[in-house]
Design an enzyme around this catalytic site. Structure first.
Site, PDB file in Angstrom:
ATOM      1  N   ASP A  64      13.206   2.664  10.101  1.00 39.59           N
ATOM      2  CA  ASP A  64      14.524   3.099   9.665  1.00 39.59           C
ATOM      3  C   ASP A  64      15.636   2.545  10.555  1.00 39.59           C
ATOM      4  OD1 ASP A  64      16.295   4.970   8.094  1.00 39.59           O
ATOM      5  OD2 ASP A  64      16.595   5.810  10.095  1.00 39.59           O
ATOM      6  N   GLU A 102      14.478  -1.749   8.047  1.00 36.71           N
ATOM      7  CA  GLU A 102      15.736  -1.513   7.348  1.00 36.71           C
ATOM      8  C   GLU A 102      16.831  -1.858   8.345  1.00 36.71           C
ATOM      9  OE1 GLU A 102      18.811   1.824   5.667  1.00 36.71           O
ATOM     10  OE2 GLU A 102      17.389   2.272   7.250  1.00 36.71           O
TER      11      GLU A 102
END
Length: 615
Positions: free
Chosen positions: A264, A301
């Protein structure tokens, strides 16, 4: 590459007990308190670099325990593998050797075969559990995806959360089914031929139940993230913090048989050291691959449009396998919705569509109106399989004020065009749960915190976040259980003809993706992408392998007459293999001939997709 240190509670049948290891460099006394009928204190011995350890023969699988710091501060284990009663209560010893895996013949899929289905455990099914997902695996297999991606499952406060407020990264959320439930799900996925991607958060920790401050300098005030203090990856004492997260990543691969990790928001992993945390993480994963004899995948990401993440280490990169392309999503979203606020500023220009099909990024060294600076790097030397693309995901839906999906923002025919653009692109396609049939329930932001001040702060923060957008209405209360329940999938396609047609259309596109020679392993350097901006028709020709595919997308709301483009070589004629205007896909019916010659004139219905195959 640093030598790793085992942390947490590790039960060993050979040693007939559990080895406890805790990092607390500034503590003067550390002990484990075993929650037996008669409590047992286990003093830990201090070792190098601030680690404390001891073996206890009284700690067996299931034994509850806490860590006592300096005889006054009692906390769960920072590296706890199970929190049966939530983030504030005792940890439990876990025996990872006791699970009976049946996936010995399973081998991870090659990266280019990943077709990802992102889902949230709590809202994907009525039950909101790993077991609930298992019952739906045949449905996902039938759809045609090859991998499921679980939003974070690390222990968070309460029972309702997206997962990005996790505070115990090693512990699997108890309300989802805990460690046993996750292992059963992964095992069942592998039996179905599905890979499993797990979303992990290494850039911040949630606010409630975050007791890491009590143990050591896990955080640094050198940097700030949008979600609070930055984790300490390059300051004093950072070796043990890095070890903590390296061990976490390896645990998911080793103990849970996870196939890929989605990292993330890596742009909020701040590390100015000589070797970036992400590069060293990849090195440790590669070492585990050699030991285990199987492949593991790291997908980032990132908000940076920086190919350094995925470039090989010998070219100065971090060596990660793939990264998300926000630009791809933003171009599609802005074009079909007309939204131009917030991070959509600068997107939606017709010529950008052809560029992202060829280059994955729009901003690859261009000036960004949103950021007010030159932004991004060139993807010229990167493979198509190194980029994950989508038309919706949890962020882009859930971070809207009302959590509207595209099915609530655009019409049915536009949904079909968007599906084609994602699945027929040269990149790794990702679907967000429910999009395949046009789910109408929103996906909202929800939490279940226990602190009233924190709950109010979350409400206020959400309101502030929406000021950059021209959205109307009142944001649903994140703390309300109704907000969570409204976000569950309805699976209404079983009783809605049009939704079922959309799902069947997705199935056909995914079959093409997997079975077409030109699409099974696309090479973006052998993809031709051109947009006729006067009539809003995208010509996309896949020439990686024969037979080639010619994909036409009419984004205009009226019919468009076009001439087929002439490929670089004489290929003969084209055969129609899919037309979204056909009655079986909910269209008015197709009047196009089955066969077409090169340079043939074609009339494309409004908002339609036509796929031709070389004959």
């Amino acid at each position: 590459m640093a030598v790793l240190r085992e942390i947490g509670a590790h039960y060993s049948p050979e040693k007939k007990g559990t080895v406890f290891t805790v990092w607390a460099p500034k503590a003067k006394h550390v002990e484990v308190l075993l929650h037996k009928p008669e409590p047992i204190q286990v003093p830990l011995q201090r070792e190098a670099m601030g680690y404390w350890t001891a073996l206890s023969e009284f700690a067996n699988p299931g034994t509850r325990y806490t860590i006592m710091l300096d005889e006054e501060t009692e906390r769960p284990d920072p590296a706890s593998h199970f929190q049966p009663d939530g983030v504030h209560k005792a940890s439990a010893v876990l025996d990872h050797t006791s699970f009976s895996w049946t996936d010995k013949k399973w081998k991870n899929l090659p990266l280019h075969q990943y077709i990802i289905y992102e889902l949230h455990v709590g809202t994907f099914t009525t039950e909101g559990t790993f077991e609930g997902i298992m019952e739906r695996l045949p449905e996902l297999k039938d759809l045609g995806v090859t991998a499921i991606e679980l939003m974070p499952v690390a222990q968070f406060p309460g029972s309702r959360n997206w997962g990005y407020d996790g505070v115990l990264p090693f512990a699997v959320q108890n309300s989802y089914g805990g460690p046993e439930g996750l292992k059963k799900l992964v095992n069942a996925c592998h039996e179905q031929g599905l890979a499993v991607v797990l979303d992990v958060v290494y850039n911040h920790m949630g606010p409630e139940g975050n007791y890491l401050h009590d143990f050591g300098p896990y955080f640094t005030d050198k940097y700030k993230t949008p979600w609070g203090m930055a984790l300490n990856f390059d300051d004093n004492y950072s070796d043990a913090v890095r070890n903590y997260f390296f061990q976490n990543a390896l645990m998911w691969f080793r103990e849970y048989h996870i196939d890929a990790l989605r990292l993330d928001a890596v742009h909020a992993i701040y590390d100015m050291g000589a070797k970036h945390f992400l590069q060293e993480l990849q090195e440790h994963v590669q070492e585990l691959e050699e030991q285990a004899g199987r492949d593991f995948i790291l997908i980032a990401e990132s908000d940076l449009n920086d190919v350094r993440l995925i470039n090989p280490m010998d070219r100065g990169g971090y060596g990660l396998d793939a990264q998300w392309s926000d630009d791809f999503h933003h171009v599609l979203h802005a074009m079909v919705t007309g939204e131009q606020e917030g991070y959509y500023v600068g997107f939606g220009k017709p010529e950008q569509l052809a560029k992202v099909m060829k280059r994955a990024f729009v901003y690859d060294g261009l000036y960004s109106e949103h950021r007010h600076r030159t932004f991004g790097s060139s993807t010229e030397h990167n493979k198509a399989e190194q980029f994950v693309v989508c038309s919706q995901n949890h962020d882009q839906v859930g971070n809207r004020m009302l959590g509207e999906r595209l099915s609530d923002l655009v019409d049915f025919k536009t949904l079909q065009v968007l599906a084609g653009l994602v699945i027929l692109s040269p990149y790794l396609p990702m679907l967000f749960m429910g999009e395949e049939y046009g789910e109408m329930n929103p996906f909202l932001y929800f939490v279940s915190h226990g602190d009233e001040d924190l709950i109010e702060a979350v409400r206020k923060g959400r309101r502030e976040e929406f000021k950059a957008f021209a959205w109307q209405g009142e944001a649903p209360d994140p703390q309300s259980k109704d907000t969570f329940n409204r976000s569950k999938l309805s699976r209404s396609y079983t009783s809605n003809t049009q939704q079922n047609q959309l799902r069947e259309y997705y199935k056909r596109l995914l079959q093409l993706r997997k079975n077409s020679a030109a699409l099974s392993k696309p090479d973006k350097d052998k993809v031709s992408a051109r947009l006729d901006d006067h009539n809003m028709v995208l010509h996309l020709i896949h020439q990686t392998r024969e037979p080639y595919l010619y994909c036409l997308f009419n984004l205009h709301d009226s019919p468009q007459s076009i001439n087929l483009a002439q490929p670089e070589e004489n290929i003969g004629s084209w055969k129609t293999i899919l037309h979204s205007a056909a009655a079986e896909w909910g269209g008015p019916g197709s009047e196009l001939p089955d066969m077409m010659e090169q340079k043939a004139a074609v009339v494309l219905p409004p908002k339609s997709v036509l796929i031709l195959q070389q004959q």
